[in-house]
Design an enzyme around this catalytic site. Structure first.
Site, PDB file in Angstrom:
ATOM      1  N   VAL A  37      12.391  -6.824 -12.260  1.00  0.00           N
ATOM      2  CA  VAL A  37      11.152  -7.119 -12.982  1.00  0.00           C
ATOM      3  C   VAL A  37      11.372  -8.209 -14.030  1.00  0.00           C
ATOM      4  O   VAL A  37      10.522  -9.073 -14.242  1.00  0.00           O
ATOM      5  CB  VAL A  37      10.616  -5.829 -13.658  1.00  0.00           C
ATOM      6  CG1 VAL A  37       9.482  -6.160 -14.630  1.00  0.00           C
ATOM      7  CG2 VAL A  37      10.133  -4.845 -12.602  1.00  0.00           C
ATOM      8  N   ILE A 140       5.607   2.142   4.797  1.00  0.00           N
ATOM      9  CA  ILE A 140       5.509   0.963   5.669  1.00  0.00           C
ATOM     10  C   ILE A 140       4.836  -0.188   4.921  1.00  0.00           C
ATOM     11  O   ILE A 140       3.694  -0.055   4.471  1.00  0.00           O
ATOM     12  CB  ILE A 140       4.699   1.279   6.938  1.00  0.00           C
ATOM     13  CG1 ILE A 140       5.309   2.462   7.680  1.00  0.00           C
ATOM     14  CG2 ILE A 140       4.635   0.057   7.850  1.00  0.00           C
ATOM     15  CD1 ILE A 140       4.457   2.969   8.832  1.00  0.00           C
ATOM     16  N   LYS A 209      -8.107   5.511   5.908  1.00  0.00           N
ATOM     17  CA  LYS A 209      -7.111   4.450   6.047  1.00  0.00           C
ATOM     18  C   LYS A 209      -7.642   3.306   6.906  1.00  0.00           C
ATOM     19  O   LYS A 209      -7.381   2.131   6.624  1.00  0.00           O
ATOM     20  CB  LYS A 209      -5.835   5.037   6.652  1.00  0.00           C
ATOM     21  CG  LYS A 209      -5.154   6.039   5.740  1.00  0.00           C
ATOM     22  CD  LYS A 209      -4.011   6.764   6.442  1.00  0.00           C
ATOM     23  CE  LYS A 209      -3.324   7.752   5.509  1.00  0.00           C
ATOM     24  NZ  LYS A 209      -2.244   8.498   6.183  1.00  0.00           N
ATOM     25  N   GLY A 308       5.101  11.614   2.983  1.00  0.00           N
ATOM     26  CA  GLY A 308       6.266  12.233   2.365  1.00  0.00           C
ATOM     27  C   GLY A 308       6.490  11.689   0.970  1.00  0.00           C
ATOM     28  O   GLY A 308       6.111  10.556   0.654  1.00  0.00           O
TER      29      GLY A 308
END
Length: 435
Positions: A37, A140, A209, A308
């Site tokens: 960062v 993902i 989604k 998860g």
């Protein structure tokens, strides 16, 4: 020697499965995150519903609070991370945070699909960042490639498995011959399915989604209400076995596609048969995968853990890093892009192929009468298979591409035929045009 930059302070809303993993990663990777960062990231506070509840990770009690609104509006907070889910109080808290100049990272697919317009508008009006990579496919990297990497391309279609619970159930039905109920019970025992699995098995999760994916891919505003939705509760072991015998597998797919004339988009979630040679057919258990087709980039596939605690937290941390870098640089990430303003066409206009199974009387002329019904609705038959069983027979037909409205009319008329005992199943067929 350059002066060290002051820490950026992170407020976390929720400390459940995902929130606990966000805390862990912020703690364990503190040095690496600071280097990436350009400044340290510090946890300013964690809003929870109950202070005394046992959690998956130890959190300094001084950081815990039940006053979420006070936390997100504190002057010493730079970034708000929302992982509580649902519509309220998440929406009000995000809006309050943005009104006080905070950038927001969210994993809230339901809110973004239902009222994303309000959240995006607040971000724009308050000069705040809004990142939500974790809302669609867990770990993902999908939304950022669609929103940024493919910004110079024209996406034609997004086809994917975006719900791990349903994919696990259908995979077990395919690999073991289990019934839907048995596969669901196994998914619940392993923690892949909730005690109340409605949001997953009825397609609500995937529909939210799909709305987010379609909005980004086609630069248009799409809500969950625009998505045609069907779940998997009616899929039987016989359906799965029939598909298997024909070289297909059944998956719950989210399909977002431009119309042939490019003037509208179709957004739908439903079970479909896909060839076992298709890349999505090999997506097993609770994994997710999304297939993107773009004019210049061609065909791309994104695969990985779609849910998860740790995988989702990975995506959340990626967004935190991006937002933190923007704040240090005094810039913002990309805003919502809705310039195309494409309309979502009704399901009846969607075009695909169909697998139709009929229980019919086993006597001469049956096939001709059935074929005549298909012809009346301009639905062309590609293949036919018939198996006799005494006085009854099973007739299985696979069509060429046709509109959903034409197929619906065909099925209605078939049910009125006295030679048709039952329409055993109707399944869409996708992916035959993808190697």
């Amino acid at each position: 020697m350059s002066k060290a930059k002051p820490a950026l302070r992170v407020a976390l809303l929720g400390c459940g499965v995902v929130g606990a993993q966000v805390v862990r990663l912020l703690r364990e990777q503190a040095d690496d995150l600071a280097a990436r960062v350009g400044a340290p990231l510090e946890l300013a506070g964690v809003a929870v519903r109950r202070l005394g509840r046992k959690r998956d990770i130890d959190v300094d009690p001084a950081l815990l609070t039940t006053d979420a609104e006070a936390l997100v509006t504190r002057d010493d907070v730079d970034i708000v991370v929302e992982v509580i889910g649902g519509i309220e109080p998440a929406r009000s808290l995000i809006l309050a945070a943005m009104a006080h100049g905070k950038s927001v990272v969210s994993a809230n697919k339901a809110l973004l699909a239902e009222d994303g317009a309000t959240i995006h508008r607040a971000a724009r009006e308050n000069g705040a960042d809004l990142y939500f990579e974790a809302s669609v496919a867990g770990a993902i990297p999908l939304l950022r490639p669609l929103r940024e990497s493919l910004a110079g391309d024209r996406v034609r279609r997004v086809l994917g498995i975006v719900n791990g619970t349903t994919n696990y159930i259908l995979d077990k039905m395919d690999s073991t011959g289990a019934s839907f109920n048995d596969a669901l019970e196994e998914a619940q025992a392993l923690g892949y399915a909730e005690a109340d699995p409605t949001a997953d098995v009825e397609g609500f999760d995937a529909a939210a989604k799909a709305a987010i994916l379609a909005g980004i891919a086609f630069h248009s505003r799409v809500t969950a209400a625009d998505v045609h939705r069907e779940g998997i509760t009616e899929i039987t072991a016989a359906d799965v076995a029939s598909a298997k015998g024909m070289g297909y597998v059944i998956k719950l797919l989210a399909i977002c596609a431009r119309s042939d004339d490019g003037r509208s988009v179709g957004v739908r979630v439903h079970p479909a048969m896909i060839p076992r040679s298709h890349p999505l057919a090999g997506v097993r258990e609770a994994y997710n995968a999304v297939f993107v087709e773009a004019e210049s980039a061609g065909r791309l596939m994104f695969y990985g853990a779609g849910a998860g605690g740790a995988p989702t937290a990975s995506a959340v941390l990626g967004d935190i890093v991006a937002v933190a870098r923007n704040r240090i640089a005094g810039t913002r990430g990309p805003e919502e892009s809705t310039y195309a303003d494409l309309k979502v066409h009704p399901m009846g206009d969607s075009v695909t192929r169909y697998h139709v199974s009929l229980d019919v009387a086993d006597k001469p002329g049956v096939l001709a009468r059935v074929a005549d019904i298909f012809a009346r609705h301009d639905v062309s038959i590609q293949t036919v298979r018939q198996e006799g069983r005494g006085d009854d027979a099973q007739l299985v037909l696979v069509t060429h591409r046709a509109s959903d409205a034409a197929l619906s009319g065909t099925i209605k008329d078939l049910r009125d035929l006295n030679i048709v005992r039952a329409v055993a199943s109707v399944m869409r067929v996708e992916g035959d045009d993808t190697p």
